[in-house]
Design an enzyme around this catalytic site. Structure first.
Site, PDB file in Angstrom:
ATOM      1  N   HIS A  19       0.736  -1.193  -0.152  1.00 43.23           N
ATOM      2  CA  HIS A  19       0.147   0.048   0.026  1.00 43.23           C
ATOM      3  C   HIS A  19       0.885   1.357   0.144  1.00 43.23           C
ATOM      4  O   HIS A  19       0.521   2.381   0.554  1.00 43.23           O
ATOM      5  CB  HIS A  19      -0.945   0.015   1.052  1.00 43.23           C
ATOM      6  CG  HIS A  19      -2.239  -1.155   1.039  1.00 43.23           C
ATOM      7  ND1 HIS A  19      -3.309  -0.720   0.191  1.00 43.23           N
ATOM      8  CD2 HIS A  19      -2.298  -2.275   1.378  1.00 43.23           C
ATOM      9  CE1 HIS A  19      -4.060  -1.659   0.113  1.00 43.23           C
ATOM     10  NE2 HIS A  19      -3.349  -2.683   0.993  1.00 43.23           N
TER      11      HIS A  19
ATOM     12  N   GLY B 195      -6.656 -14.294  -9.184  1.00 41.47           N
ATOM     13  CA  GLY B 195      -7.125 -13.621  -8.169  1.00 41.47           C
ATOM     14  C   GLY B 195      -6.600 -13.805  -6.720  1.00 41.47           C
ATOM     15  O   GLY B 195      -7.348 -13.700  -5.495  1.00 41.47           O
TER      16      GLY B 195
ATOM     17  N   SER C 200      -1.275 -10.986  -8.835  1.00 42.65           N
ATOM     18  CA  SER C 200      -1.250 -10.160 -10.205  1.00 42.65           C
ATOM     19  C   SER C 200      -1.340 -10.954 -11.395  1.00 42.65           C
ATOM     20  O   SER C 200      -0.780 -10.558 -12.417  1.00 42.65           O
ATOM     21  CB  SER C 200       0.109  -9.234 -10.091  1.00 42.65           C
ATOM     22  OG  SER C 200      -0.442  -8.320 -10.867  1.00 42.65           O
ATOM     23  N   SER C 201      -2.391 -11.818 -11.498  1.00 42.49           N
ATOM     24  CA  SER C 201      -2.831 -12.364 -12.948  1.00 42.49           C
ATOM     25  C   SER C 201      -3.440 -11.127 -13.535  1.00 42.49           C
ATOM     26  O   SER C 201      -3.236 -11.345 -14.775  1.00 42.49           O
ATOM     27  CB  SER C 201      -3.913 -13.379 -12.632  1.00 42.49           C
ATOM     28  OG  SER C 201      -5.182 -12.847 -12.198  1.00 42.49           O
TER      29      SER C 201
ATOM     30  N   GLU D  73      -5.998  -1.086 -16.647  1.00 45.60           N
ATOM     31  CA  GLU D  73      -6.805  -1.510 -15.414  1.00 45.60           C
ATOM     32  C   GLU D  73      -7.718  -0.530 -15.125  1.00 45.60           C
ATOM     33  O   GLU D  73      -8.730  -1.115 -14.616  1.00 45.60           O
ATOM     34  CB  GLU D  73      -5.676  -2.156 -14.620  1.00 45.60           C
ATOM     35  CG  GLU D  73      -6.422  -3.138 -13.547  1.00 45.60           C
ATOM     36  CD  GLU D  73      -5.515  -4.111 -12.873  1.00 45.60           C
ATOM     37  OE1 GLU D  73      -4.464  -4.506 -13.527  1.00 45.60           O
ATOM     38  OE2 GLU D  73      -5.870  -4.545 -11.767  1.00 45.60           O
TER      39      GLU D  73
ATOM     40  N   ASP E 291       2.365  -3.716  -9.732  1.00 40.34           N
ATOM     41  CA  ASP E 291       2.046  -4.895 -10.552  1.00 40.34           C
ATOM     42  C   ASP E 291       2.628  -4.959 -11.872  1.00 40.34           C
ATOM     43  O   ASP E 291       3.299  -5.812 -12.140  1.00 40.34           O
ATOM     44  CB  ASP E 291       0.499  -5.195 -10.500  1.00 40.34           C
ATOM     45  CG  ASP E 291       0.111  -5.374  -8.986  1.00 40.34           C
ATOM     46  OD1 ASP E 291       0.858  -5.315  -8.097  1.00 40.34           O
ATOM     47  OD2 ASP E 291      -1.017  -5.659  -9.059  1.00 40.34           O
TER      48      ASP E 291
ATOM     49  N   TYR F 126     -10.304  -1.208  -0.573  1.00 37.06           N
ATOM     50  CA  TYR F 126      -8.927  -0.602  -1.198  1.00 37.06           C
ATOM     51  C   TYR F 126      -9.036   1.161  -1.269  1.00 37.06           C
ATOM     52  O   TYR F 126      -8.368   1.811  -1.115  1.00 37.06           O
ATOM     53  CB  TYR F 126      -8.639  -1.296  -2.341  1.00 37.06           C
ATOM     54  CG  TYR F 126      -7.468  -0.772  -3.260  1.00 37.06           C
ATOM     55  CD1 TYR F 126      -6.241  -1.332  -2.949  1.00 37.06           C
ATOM     56  CD2 TYR F 126      -7.614   0.034  -4.211  1.00 37.06           C
ATOM     57  CE1 TYR F 126      -5.112  -1.267  -3.856  1.00 37.06           C
ATOM     58  CE2 TYR F 126      -6.327   0.575  -5.040  1.00 37.06           C
ATOM     59  CZ  TYR F 126      -5.084   0.000  -4.705  1.00 37.06           C
ATOM     60  OH  TYR F 126      -3.910   0.448  -5.442  1.00 37.06           O
TER      61      TYR F 126
HETATM   62  P1  ADP Z   1      -4.893 -10.855  -9.477  1.00 39.03           P
HETATM   63  O1  ADP Z   1      -4.569  -9.737 -10.213  1.00 39.03           O
HETATM   64  O2  ADP Z   1      -4.429 -10.443  -7.794  1.00 39.03           O
HETATM   65  O3  ADP Z   1      -4.837 -12.189  -9.847  1.00 39.03           O
HETATM   66  P2  ADP Z   1      -7.349  -9.448  -9.902  1.00 39.03           P
HETATM   67  O4  ADP Z   1      -8.571  -9.375  -9.414  1.00 39.03           O
HETATM   68  O5  ADP Z   1      -6.477  -8.011  -9.786  1.00 39.03           O
HETATM   69  O6  ADP Z   1      -6.610 -10.422  -9.234  1.00 39.03           O
HETATM   70  O7  ADP Z   1      -7.410  -9.901 -11.501  1.00 39.03           O
HETATM   71  C1  ADP Z   1      -8.015 -11.023 -11.770  1.00 39.03           C
HETATM   72  C2  ADP Z   1      -9.150 -10.796 -12.845  1.00 39.03           C
HETATM   73  O8  ADP Z   1      -8.235 -10.450 -14.013  1.00 39.03           O
HETATM   74  C3  ADP Z   1      -9.820 -11.977 -13.205  1.00 39.03           C
HETATM   75  O9  ADP Z   1     -11.136 -11.900 -12.599  1.00 39.03           O
HETATM   76  C4  ADP Z   1      -9.970 -11.807 -14.788  1.00 39.03           C
HETATM   77  O10 ADP Z   1     -10.903 -10.972 -15.050  1.00 39.03           O
HETATM   78  C5  ADP Z   1      -8.633 -11.217 -15.333  1.00 39.03           C
HETATM   79  N1  ADP Z   1      -7.624 -12.063 -15.619  1.00 39.03           N
HETATM   80  C6  ADP Z   1      -6.577 -12.491 -15.022  1.00 39.03           C
HETATM   81  N2  ADP Z   1      -5.880 -13.534 -15.983  1.00 39.03           N
HETATM   82  C7  ADP Z   1      -6.709 -13.864 -16.887  1.00 39.03           C
HETATM   83  C8  ADP Z   1      -6.610 -14.717 -17.749  1.00 39.03           C
HETATM   84  N3  ADP Z   1      -5.476 -15.852 -17.746  1.00 39.03           N
HETATM   85  N4  ADP Z   1      -7.660 -15.068 -18.698  1.00 39.03           N
HETATM   86  C9  ADP Z   1      -8.860 -14.061 -18.676  1.00 39.03           C
HETATM   87  N5  ADP Z   1      -8.790 -13.177 -17.656  1.00 39.03           N
HETATM   88  C10 ADP Z   1      -7.780 -13.020 -16.704  1.00 39.03           C
HETATM   89 MG    MG Z   2      -4.504  -7.753  -9.980  1.00 38.41          MG
END
Ligand code: ADP
Ligand code: MG
Length: 401
Positions: free
Chosen positions: A48, A136, A140-141, A179, A191, A243
Site C-alpha cells: 500500500h 485473484g 497479479s494475474s 486496468e 504490479d 482499497y
Molecule cells: P490478481 O491480479 O491478484 O490475480 P485481480 O482481481 O486483480 O486479481 O485480477 C483477476 C482478474 O483478471 C480476473 O477476474 C480476470 O478478469 C482477469 N484475468 C487475469 N488473468 C486472466 C486470464 N488468464 N484470462 C482471462 N482473464 C484473466
Molecule cells: Mg490484480
C-alpha cells in the site's frame, strides 16, 4: 491431523507457448504470429505504498500468462481465454471507452486502447490467453494478462518499446491506464512494473514517486532459504471498496498535511511524529503511520540484501505484517493464520502480501523446512475448518517477453 498440501502448477515457457498456440489455432483456425508471456509477481515488502509515491520491492514469479496473437486488417479484437470458458469475445476498437467492455476482456482490450490513446499505431488482432498464474490470489494475474498483451502488441505492431527499460516503463503506465479506466479496477502501478521491468534473479526496487527502478540481487538459495507463498483462497467481499477507502484516507491525510503524496512525509526531516501530531483524525494517524514506516522498511530490507544479511529481513517482514494488520487494517483471519503458523513453525519471517482481505501471504523459511511449514499451515487451516490453501515456492524470475 495431516491435511493434504496442494502445490500450484508452474509451466515451462515451452509448455505455456504450446498450450496457447494450440488454443489460438483451435479457436481462430489460423496460426498466431507468435507467442508472448508475462509473469505474476509477489511483493517482498512495501505494501500500500505505491499509490502514496513510496517504495516497494516485488519479484516476478516463474508463473506466467501466455498470449498468442495475430494481427487483423480491421479494427476488431477477438479474444479467448482458457481461464474463461465463455467462448470468443469480440470488441470493436473504435467503440472502446471507459465502461464499454465488461469482464476479463477489458484487461486485454484496455491495453490496445491505452496504446492507441498514446498515439501508437495499434489496430485489430486476435488473441488467445492461457495462464498458470493463480487467479485473484493477489499474485497479479491481472497485470500478467495486461503485460503479456502489451509485449505482444509491441512486437506485432512494431512499436519497439520492449527493448529498453524506458519503453517498458511506458508500457507499464499504459497497462495501469487499461486496468483503471477500461477494466475499471483500481491499481497503483507496482504490479505492472514488476511484470514488465523485473530481471531474473533480482528483486525490483521501485520508486513510485518517479518510476525509477533498481535491480537488487535476490538469491535465497545461496543462503539456504526459500520463499513460501500461500494462497489463502479466502474470499472476502468489499475488497475494492476497502482499497478505495484506504486510498481516500491517504489522500485526505496528504491534503491535511499539505503534501502531494505521503512519500514527502517519509522524506521530511521533521519526521513522522511531526506529521502525526498535525492530524486530528485517529484513523488517518494509523494509515499514515503504516505508509511512512513501510517505506522505511523497504529501505532497510534492501540494505540488508545489499549487505548479504538475508536472514535478518524476517524482522522487517514481521513488522510489516503487524502494521498492515493493526494500523492499515487490511489483514484477515486467514492471512493472520498463515503468518502465525509459519512463524510458530520456525519461519524466519512472514507477512501478508498484496492488497489484503484474502489473497496470499509469504514466509521466509530455511530451504529444507518448506514442506514442514506448508504442512503446518495446511493443518492449521483444516483444524479451523477453512478452505484448503495452495502453495508455491517463489524464485525471482524474468520479465514479460
Ligand atoms: P490478481 O491480479 O491478484 O490475480 P485481480 O482481481 O486483480 O486479481 O485480477 C483477476 C482478474 O483478471 C480476473 O477476474 C480476470 O478478469 C482477469 N484475468 C487475469 N488473468 C486472466 C486470464 N488468464 N484470462 C482471462 N482473464 C484473466
Ligand atoms: Mg490484480
Amino acid at each position: 491431523m495431516t491435511a493434504e498440501v496442494t502445490w500450484l502448477d508452474v509451466w515451462t515457457p515451452q509448455e505455456g507457448a504450446d498450450r496457447v498456440r494450440a488454443l489460438f489455432a483451435g479457436t481462430f483456425e489460423a496460426e498466431p504470429e507468435g507467442t508472448w508471456s508475462a509473469p505474476g509477481r509477489v511483493n517482498l515488502i512495501g505494501e500500500h505504498t505505491d499509490y502514496n509515491g513510496g517504495l516497494c520491492l516485488p519479484i516476478a514469479l516463474p508463473h506466467r500468462t501466455y498470449a498468442a496473437v495475430r494481427r487483423r486488417d480491421d479494427g476488431v479484437v477477438r479474444l479467448v481465454s482458457a481461464q474463461e470458458p465463455t467462448g470468443i469475445r469480440t470488441v470493436d476498437l473504435a467503440d472502446v471507452a471507459p465502461g464499454t467492455v465488461d469482464g476479463w476482456a477489458g484487461y486485454a482490450v484496455g491495453v490496445a486502447w491505452a496504446l492507441r490513446q498514446a498515439g501508437h499505431p495499434v489496430a485489430g488482432f486476435d488473441v488467445a490467453v492461457d495462464s498458470c498464474v493463480p487467479y485473484g490470489a493477489g499474485l497479479s494475474s491481472s497485470a500478467a494478462l495486461e503485460a503479456s498483451t502489451a509485449v505482444a502488441l509491441d512486437e506485432v505492431f512494431g512499436l519497439g518499446l520492449t527493448g529498453s527499460d524506458e519503453g517498458r516503463a511506458a508500457l507499464a503506465a499504459l497497462c495501469v491506464r487499461a486496468e483503471n479506466e477500461i477494466a475499471g479496477a483500481p491499481t497503483g502501478g507496482m504490479d505492472q512494473a514488476a511484470s514488465l521491468r523485473s530481471q531474473d534473479g533480482h528483486a525490483l526496487l521501485l520508486d513510485c514517486l518517479d518510476g525509477s527502478v533498481r535491480q537488487v540481487p535476490f538469491d535465497l538459495a545461496a543462503h539456504d532459504l526459500a520463499l513460501l507463498v500461500v494462497d489463502t483462497r479466502a474470499e472476502h467481499a468489499l475488497v475494492d471498496g476497502q482499497y478505495a477507502a484506504r486510498r481516500a484516507s491517504c489522500e485526505a491525510a496528504a491534503a491535511r498535511l499539505e503534501v502531494a503524496t505521503l512519500r514527502e512525509i517519509s522524506d521530511d526531516p521533521r519526521g513522522l511524529e511531526w506529521a502525526l501530531d498535525k492530524l486530528d483524525d485517529e484513523v488517518q494517524v494509523r494509515r499514515v503511520r503504516h505508509v511512512v514506516n513501510e517505506i522505511d522498511r523497504v529501505t532497510w530490507f534492501v540494505a540488508l540484501l545489499d549487505a548479504g544479511e538475508v536472514g535478518l529481513v524476517g524482522t522487517l517482514m514481521n513488522a510489516s505484517h503487524a502494521s498492515l494488520r493493526d494500523d492499515y487494517e487490511v489483514s484477515c483471519r486467514e492471512l493472520d493464520l498463515v503468518v502465525d503458523t509459519a512463524r510458530a513453525t520456525g519461519a524466519v519471517g512472514a507477512r501478508m502480501t498484496g492488497g489484503g482481505f484474502g489473497g496470499s501471504a509469504i514466509a521466509l523459511v530455511a530451504a529444507d523446512e518448506v514442506d514442514r511449514v506448508a504442512q503446518a499451515v495446511a493443518d492449521a487451516f483444516a483444524a479451523e475448518g477453512l478452505r484448503a490453501p495452495a502453495f508455491l515456492v517463489a524464485t525471482a524470475a524474468g520479465p514479460a517477453l
